[in-house]
Enzyme design. Sequence first.
Site, PDB file in Angstrom:
ATOM      1  CG  PHE A   1      21.478  70.829   9.614  1.00 32.00           C
ATOM      2  CD1 PHE A   1      20.772  70.848  10.831  1.00 32.00           C
ATOM      3  CD2 PHE A   1      20.918  71.848   8.601  1.00 32.00           C
ATOM      4  CE1 PHE A   1      19.995  71.783  11.188  1.00 32.00           C
ATOM      5  CE2 PHE A   1      20.374  72.849   9.187  1.00 32.00           C
ATOM      6  CZ  PHE A   1      19.741  73.040  10.413  1.00 32.00           C
ATOM      7  CB  ALA A   2      25.972  66.940   6.514  1.00 37.31           C
TER       8      ALA A   2
ATOM      9  CG  LEU B   1       9.500  57.324  22.695  1.00 33.14           C
ATOM     10  CD1 LEU B   1       9.411  55.765  22.886  1.00 33.14           C
ATOM     11  CD2 LEU B   1       9.441  57.791  23.910  1.00 33.14           C
TER      12      LEU B   1
ATOM     13  CG  LEU C   1      20.238  63.196  -2.011  1.00 31.20           C
ATOM     14  CD1 LEU C   1      19.714  62.951  -3.428  1.00 31.20           C
ATOM     15  CD2 LEU C   1      19.238  63.996  -1.075  1.00 31.20           C
TER      16      LEU C   1
ATOM     17  CG  ASP D   1      19.721  55.501  25.466  1.00 27.85           C
ATOM     18  OD1 ASP D   1      20.213  56.393  24.612  1.00 27.85           O
ATOM     19  OD2 ASP D   1      18.929  54.895  25.399  1.00 27.85           O
TER      20      ASP D   1
ATOM     21  CE1 TYR E   1      25.008  62.994  16.920  1.00 26.44           C
ATOM     22  CE2 TYR E   1      23.886  62.944  18.913  1.00 26.44           C
ATOM     23  CZ  TYR E   1      24.244  63.399  17.733  1.00 26.44           C
ATOM     24  OH  TYR E   1      23.268  64.509  17.413  1.00 26.44           O
TER      25      TYR E   1
END
Length: 326
Positions: A73-74, A191, A34, A286, A141
């Site tokens: 997913f975590a 975005l 959480l 990016d 990442y």
Amino acid sequence: MKRILVTGGAGYIGSHVVKHLAKRGYEVLTFDNLSTGHKWAVKYSNLFVADLNNKEAIKKCIVDFRPNAVIHFAASIEVNESVLNPIKYYINNISNTINLLEVMKEEGVNKFLFSSTAAVYGNPLKVPIDEDSPLNPINPYGNSKKMIELILKDISQANSDFCYVSLRYFNVAGADKDGELGQVYENSIHLITRALKVIKGSIDKLQIYGTDYDTADGTCIRDYIHVDDLADAHLIALDYLLDGKENNIFNCGYGHGYSVKEVIETVKKVTALPLKVEETGRRAGDPAILIADNRKIKKVLGWLPKYNNLDYIIQTAWDWEKGLKN
């Protein structure tokens, strides 16, 4: 009834997938600390509150629930933050995933569905990007997700009983069509969400990070996929896993993209409201263009997206955003 453990199931994408699983008749347990997820988002499963840095907690969860498969997913997911704080990403996304995989091995749980990302491709050599494209992430990442994909491949080679599927998401957006679930981040970097918050007055202005990319209008281009279509892709991939098929990797996107400026114009059209925009410099990490080649997931899994429409994606996000306090 098959039992599915979902780590990060209180988050944006995870909660949508949990709902789809429950609607399909799976027994689901959400494992979440959480930290960025929300207790209210766990509407379709029980909740086990713990952190993946705690192997004893993982073990108790898996021993008690006895899942047939794990959907993972975590993770920490913000590209820019990963550039500024890479250690956090290597701990949360790699070390903690290894904890989970170790306990799964100890307890004989051998089906693993992994939430990966298009960030593993970095700046692609060609567009659209297929699954065989080189993996050259340009931020921590993406590096962390690439590393887990390599670890999964190595585990499967060492243990023939272990089977995995990695889904490489492109840009996930939109909200649950029933209005029950959607994005709620304290400081959203997405975005579409940020644009809608500007329109609503929660944020002062929308910044465009870079207008000098090698694209038609100078802004980044992304392949936006509706979260419900992505959730459906998880269910089909899970069926594939449970049927004992081979290890595999699939892109999840629509196969076409929109620039930042195109998204902004569509947001203004859908909401019929003005949007304050500021152009600024590029953001670290990016790539200019990320568009999926989705032929593989369509051919192998038979995935047929239902919501391939930017107006619809933004409309569901706007309907959700209007109901939030901030």
